[in-house]
Design an enzyme around this catalytic site. Structure first.
Site, PDB file in Angstrom:
ATOM      1  N   LYS A   1       2.564   5.020   1.205  1.00  9.80           N
ATOM      2  CA  LYS A   1       3.636   5.640   1.987  1.00  9.80           C
ATOM      3  C   LYS A   1       4.942   4.873   1.824  1.00  9.80           C
ATOM      4  CE  LYS A   1       3.764   3.835   6.639  1.00  9.80           C
ATOM      5  NZ  LYS A   1       4.200   4.169   7.946  1.00  9.80           N
TER       6      LYS A   1
ATOM      7  N   LYS B   1       9.300   0.239   4.907  1.00 10.05           N
ATOM      8  CA  LYS B   1      10.277  -0.855   4.798  1.00 10.05           C
ATOM      9  C   LYS B   1       9.613  -2.129   4.316  1.00 10.05           C
ATOM     10  CE  LYS B   1       9.883  -2.163   9.636  1.00 10.05           C
ATOM     11  NZ  LYS B   1       9.369  -0.903  10.156  1.00 10.05           N
TER      12      LYS B   1
ATOM     13  N   LYS C   1      -3.227  -4.168  10.348  1.00 13.46           N
ATOM     14  CA  LYS C   1      -2.176  -5.186  10.417  1.00 13.46           C
ATOM     15  C   LYS C   1      -2.711  -6.606  10.349  1.00 13.46           C
ATOM     16  CE  LYS C   1       1.705  -2.682  12.220  1.00 13.46           C
ATOM     17  NZ  LYS C   1       2.684  -2.407  13.255  1.00 13.46           N
TER      18      LYS C   1
END
Ligand code: ADP
Ligand code: TRP
Length: 334
Positions: free
Chosen positions: A197, A200, A114
């Site tokens: 993957k 969103k 992240k």
């Protein structure tokens, strides 16, 4: 058996969230005996690691609650709540900050993914995110934690924290939680790239099927999904090296309950021109009732808040004995 899991209320749910997480929660809830209990929560305290305006955050929590109920979580059978309404999570997190080690957190791959190159600019909240997650789990003495593959490392950390706390303070307080990771449907991939993957955060909406997509949108997305020119093989083995084909067959298998081998046998020799409409139909039929319930539930904020209030009261009383014992073990007078 104490089942517990959480999901961040950030944006719309997609097929990956549904098949990878929520559907398994519903199954576990439906298979519970009377001795067991399920706790499902919206990790809104975790979601502060993503910047969001006040109104949007409030909407996200209610929407995720509506989505979970629409997908089959029954607030009368399971304890459904949002973290912020149960301050015990933040309190235990702080106590566990004395137990968790910087070295352990430095190894967390989700944090590394992240922050990318900007580690210095990342928030402390993102770094200690797994400690709050450990608190979520240990507060309820959860035994089974259904999560996606990507959360396995956080579960291991929760176990390490539990063991160290129990040892350091000479108590037998925290229960060791086990991750429950479904083998099939563990990873639903993007419709545009079979190696990424479904997420969103993918900028292309065509890459995912959202729970709010209508029948036509679902059909369109399936028809436009990337594939290869080869026909479907006789067995699933023939899908090796064909990421997109393998993902679509995997989705079909997960939705229908049949094995990928059986799906291949049914469509062997046919092209994706024949397979895609069947997959689209299956998706439409599965998602339509969920979408309809969701759209109806989200029109009644007061009802959603009442569900969350009731869940929070149950969660708070379930958490209280563990929280009290943790303070006590550390010699903190409360
Ligand atoms: P996103 O990647 O869209 O941001 P989250 O990280 O918020 O999704 O994931 C929420 C839950 O859904 C997690 O339990 C995660 O394991 C699961 N999940 C997310 N994407 C997928 C996917 N493509 N396949 C299977 N499970 C997924
Ligand atoms: N970190 C989890 C995710 O991103 C969400 C989560 C927060 C969670 N607390 C939890 C999952 C406790 C299981 C148990 O998906």
């Amino acid at each position: 058996m104490r089942v517990l899991s959480g999901i961040q209320p950030t944006g719309n749910l997609h097929l990956g969230n549904y098949l990878g997480a929520i559907r398994n929660w519903v199954r576990m809830q439906d298979e519970m005996d009377s001795e067991s209990q399920c706790f499902f929560f919206l990790a809104d305290m975790h979601s502060i690691t993503v910047h969001e305006g006040r109104e949007q955050r409030i909407r996200n929590v209610r929407d995720m609650a509506a989505a979970l109920v629409a997908a089959g979580i029954d607030p009368d059978r399971s304890v459904l709540f949002n973290q912020a309404r149960v301050p015990a999570h933040a309190e235990l997190c702080w106590l566990l900050n004395g137990t968790a080690r910087i070295g352990w957190l430095n190894r967390m791959t989700q944090f590394k993914d992240k922050v990318g190159k900007d580690r210095e600019g990342a928030s402390i909240g993102l770094f200690v995110y797994p400690v709050l997650q450990a608190a979520d789990i240990l507060l309820y003495n959860a035994t089974h934690v259904p999560v996606g593959e990507d959360q396995k490392q956080h579960l291991e950390l929760a176990r390490d924290i539990a063991t160290k706390f129990n040892t350091d303070f000479g108590v037998d307080l925290f229960t060791m939680p086990a991750p429950i990771i479904p083998k099939e449907s563990a990873r639903i991939m993007s419709l545009r790239d079979g190696t990424a993957k479904m997420s969103k955060s993918d900028p292309s909406d065509m890459s995912r099927i959202n729970l709010t997509d209508d029948d036509d949108a679902i059909m369109q997305k399936v028809k436009k999904a990337k594939t290869d020119p080869e026909p479907l093989p006789e067995t699933a083995e023939g899908l090796a090296g064909r990421a997109e084909a393998s993902n679509l067959v995997g989705i079909f298998a997960t939705l229908s309950g049949a094995t990928p081998d059986a799906i291949c046998a049914d469509f062997a020799g046919k092209g994706f021109g024949a397979f895609k409409p069947a997959l689209g139909e299956l998706l439409v039929e599965t998602l339509r009732p969920i979408r309809e319930r969701f759209l109806q539930l989200r029109t009644d904020d007061a009802a959603l808040d009442a569900i969350l209030d009731k869940g929070a009261a149950k969660a708070a009383s379930a958490a209280e004995p563990t929280l009290r014992a943790a303070y006590d073990a550390m010699g903190l007078m409360r």
